[in-house]
Design a protein around this motif. Structure first.
Motif, PDB file in Angstrom:
ATOM      1  N   ALA A   1       0.830  -1.206   0.000  1.00 41.48           N
ATOM      2  CA  ALA A   1       0.000   0.000   0.000  1.00 41.48           C
ATOM      3  C   ALA A   1       0.869   1.263   0.000  1.00 41.48           C
ATOM      4  O   ALA A   1       0.615   2.202  -0.763  1.00 41.48           O
ATOM      5  N   GLN A   2       1.896   1.287   0.840  1.00 40.78           N
ATOM      6  CA  GLN A   2       2.758   2.466   0.907  1.00 40.78           C
ATOM      7  C   GLN A   2       3.548   2.641  -0.397  1.00 40.78           C
ATOM      8  O   GLN A   2       3.747   3.761  -0.854  1.00 40.78           O
ATOM      9  N   SER A   3       3.974   1.550  -1.008  1.00 38.36           N
ATOM     10  CA  SER A   3       4.694   1.638  -2.280  1.00 38.36           C
ATOM     11  C   SER A   3       3.790   2.180  -3.375  1.00 38.36           C
ATOM     12  O   SER A   3       4.236   2.970  -4.215  1.00 38.36           O
TER      13      SER A   3
ATOM     14  N   SER B   1      -6.028  -0.055   6.212  1.00 39.43           N
ATOM     15  CA  SER B   1      -6.972  -1.091   5.781  1.00 39.43           C
ATOM     16  C   SER B   1      -6.245  -2.290   5.197  1.00 39.43           C
ATOM     17  O   SER B   1      -6.603  -3.436   5.458  1.00 39.43           O
ATOM     18  N   ALA B   2      -5.216  -2.031   4.400  1.00 37.81           N
ATOM     19  CA  ALA B   2      -4.461  -3.120   3.780  1.00 37.81           C
ATOM     20  C   ALA B   2      -3.779  -3.994   4.830  1.00 37.81           C
ATOM     21  O   ALA B   2      -3.799  -5.228   4.741  1.00 37.81           O
ATOM     22  N   THR B   3      -3.193  -3.368   5.838  1.00 39.39           N
ATOM     23  CA  THR B   3      -2.469  -4.109   6.871  1.00 39.39           C
ATOM     24  C   THR B   3      -3.400  -4.994   7.685  1.00 39.39           C
ATOM     25  O   THR B   3      -3.142  -6.194   7.852  1.00 39.39           O
ATOM     26  N   VAL B   4      -4.483  -4.412   8.196  1.00 39.27           N
ATOM     27  CA  VAL B   4      -5.371  -5.208   9.052  1.00 39.27           C
ATOM     28  C   VAL B   4      -6.160  -6.235   8.253  1.00 39.27           C
ATOM     29  O   VAL B   4      -6.486  -7.310   8.770  1.00 39.27           O
ATOM     30  N   THR B   5      -6.448  -5.955   6.986  1.00 36.30           N
ATOM     31  CA  THR B   5      -7.126  -6.946   6.147  1.00 36.30           C
ATOM     32  C   THR B   5      -6.197  -8.118   5.856  1.00 36.30           C
ATOM     33  O   THR B   5      -6.607  -9.281   5.938  1.00 36.30           O
ATOM     34  N   ALA B   6      -4.940  -7.822   5.536  1.00 38.83           N
ATOM     35  CA  ALA B   6      -3.971  -8.891   5.286  1.00 38.83           C
ATOM     36  C   ALA B   6      -3.795  -9.761   6.525  1.00 38.83           C
ATOM     37  O   ALA B   6      -3.733 -10.988   6.437  1.00 38.83           O
ATOM     38  N   LEU B   7      -3.738  -9.122   7.677  1.00 44.53           N
ATOM     39  CA  LEU B   7      -3.600  -9.854   8.932  1.00 44.53           C
ATOM     40  C   LEU B   7      -4.790 -10.777   9.159  1.00 44.53           C
ATOM     41  O   LEU B   7      -4.628 -11.976   9.436  1.00 44.53           O
ATOM     42  N   ALA B   8      -5.998 -10.242   9.027  1.00 42.32           N
ATOM     43  CA  ALA B   8      -7.206 -11.037   9.265  1.00 42.32           C
ATOM     44  C   ALA B   8      -7.335 -12.179   8.256  1.00 42.32           C
ATOM     45  O   ALA B   8      -7.655 -13.313   8.623  1.00 42.32           O
TER      46      ALA B   8
ATOM     47  N   VAL C   1     -10.216  -0.500  13.173  1.00 37.74           N
ATOM     48  CA  VAL C   1      -9.217   0.335  12.500  1.00 37.74           C
ATOM     49  C   VAL C   1      -9.826   1.013  11.273  1.00 37.74           C
ATOM     50  O   VAL C   1      -9.646   2.214  11.051  1.00 37.74           O
ATOM     51  N   MET C   2     -10.584   0.250  10.473  1.00 38.11           N
ATOM     52  CA  MET C   2     -11.175   0.831   9.273  1.00 38.11           C
ATOM     53  C   MET C   2     -12.268   1.835   9.627  1.00 38.11           C
ATOM     54  O   MET C   2     -12.397   2.876   8.970  1.00 38.11           O
ATOM     55  N   HIS C   3     -13.037   1.566  10.659  1.00 45.97           N
ATOM     56  CA  HIS C   3     -14.058   2.529  11.096  1.00 45.97           C
ATOM     57  C   HIS C   3     -13.391   3.834  11.513  1.00 45.97           C
ATOM     58  O   HIS C   3     -13.873   4.927  11.192  1.00 45.97           O
ATOM     59  N   ASP C   4     -12.288   3.735  12.221  1.00 37.62           N
ATOM     60  CA  ASP C   4     -11.550   4.929  12.631  1.00 37.62           C
ATOM     61  C   ASP C   4     -11.054   5.709  11.417  1.00 37.62           C
ATOM     62  O   ASP C   4     -11.166   6.934  11.368  1.00 37.62           O
ATOM     63  N   ALA C   5     -10.530   5.011  10.416  1.00 38.10           N
ATOM     64  CA  ALA C   5     -10.026   5.676   9.213  1.00 38.10           C
ATOM     65  C   ALA C   5     -11.154   6.365   8.451  1.00 38.10           C
ATOM     66  O   ALA C   5     -10.971   7.451   7.909  1.00 38.10           O
ATOM     67  N   PHE C   6     -12.334   5.723   8.408  1.00 31.45           N
ATOM     68  CA  PHE C   6     -13.463   6.301   7.676  1.00 31.45           C
ATOM     69  C   PHE C   6     -14.123   7.430   8.446  1.00 31.45           C
ATOM     70  O   PHE C   6     -14.680   8.338   7.855  1.00 31.45           O
TER      71      PHE C   6
ATOM     72  N   GLN D   1     -12.844   4.454  -0.678  1.00 29.40           N
ATOM     73  CA  GLN D   1     -11.386   4.324  -0.702  1.00 29.40           C
ATOM     74  C   GLN D   1     -10.932   3.141   0.146  1.00 29.40           C
ATOM     75  O   GLN D   1     -10.055   2.381  -0.257  1.00 29.40           O
ATOM     76  N   GLY D   2     -11.514   2.981   1.306  1.00 30.60           N
ATOM     77  CA  GLY D   2     -11.145   1.872   2.180  1.00 30.60           C
ATOM     78  C   GLY D   2     -11.513   0.531   1.583  1.00 30.60           C
ATOM     79  O   GLY D   2     -10.748  -0.428   1.642  1.00 30.60           O
TER      80      GLY D   2
END
Length: 147
Positions: A24-26, A55-62, A86-91, A133-134
């Motif tokens: 995601a960062q790249s 979102s990418a990090t926590v989704t990959a983890l889950a 985490v995603m709710h916080d971002a949104f 976006q998320g």
């Protein structure tokens, strides 16, 4: 020390989460280069913008925990709830904080030159994400993981 490094490499949820973040960062780094024709190394660690590294990090983890331990595991349930928070916080919170920063920056720009706050450094405006976006970030990650 070598056994700790080997354990980290075989910890697939850890590797998956870090890889999701790195991808995601790249993408942000190369998007800035493509759109603005400039290199901005800060994009490798900056938060906000698209795609959502949170979102990418926590989704990959889950997803990696679900693949490794199954849908009914307590660890997957924990990772899923964590991802949703985490995603709710971002949104929500971070998106609105970014909108407030935009308004505050506009107020500062309109101050008279002799005002004490006229030279205030602008606040970061891109802090959160809209729901599309998320979801797009999560979908991109799922496409990359092959699930």
């Amino acid at each position: 020390m070598a056994s700790a490094a080997a354990a980290a490499v075989t910890n697939y949820p850890l590797v998956s989460g870090l890889l999701g973040f790195a991808v995601a960062q790249s993408c942000k780094f190369f998007t800035i280069w493509y759109k603005e024709n400039r290199w901005d190394a800060r994009q490798f660690i900056a938060s906000g913008g698209m795609p959502s590294s949170h979102s990418a990090t926590v989704t990959a983890l889950a997803v990696s925990i679900e693949i490794q331990e199954g849908f009914r595991s307590a660890t997957f349930a924990t990772a899923l709830i964590f991802a949703l928070v985490v995603m709710h916080d971002a949104f929500g919170v971070r998106l609105h904080a970014g909108k407030q920063a935009e308004v505050l920056n506009q107020i500062v720009y309109e101050l008279p030159v002799d005002h004490p706050l006229a030279e205030t450094k602008p606040l970061r405006e891109i802090l959160g994400h809209t729901v599309p976006q998320g979801v797009l970030s999560k979908g991109l990650l799922l496409d990359l993981s092959g699930t």
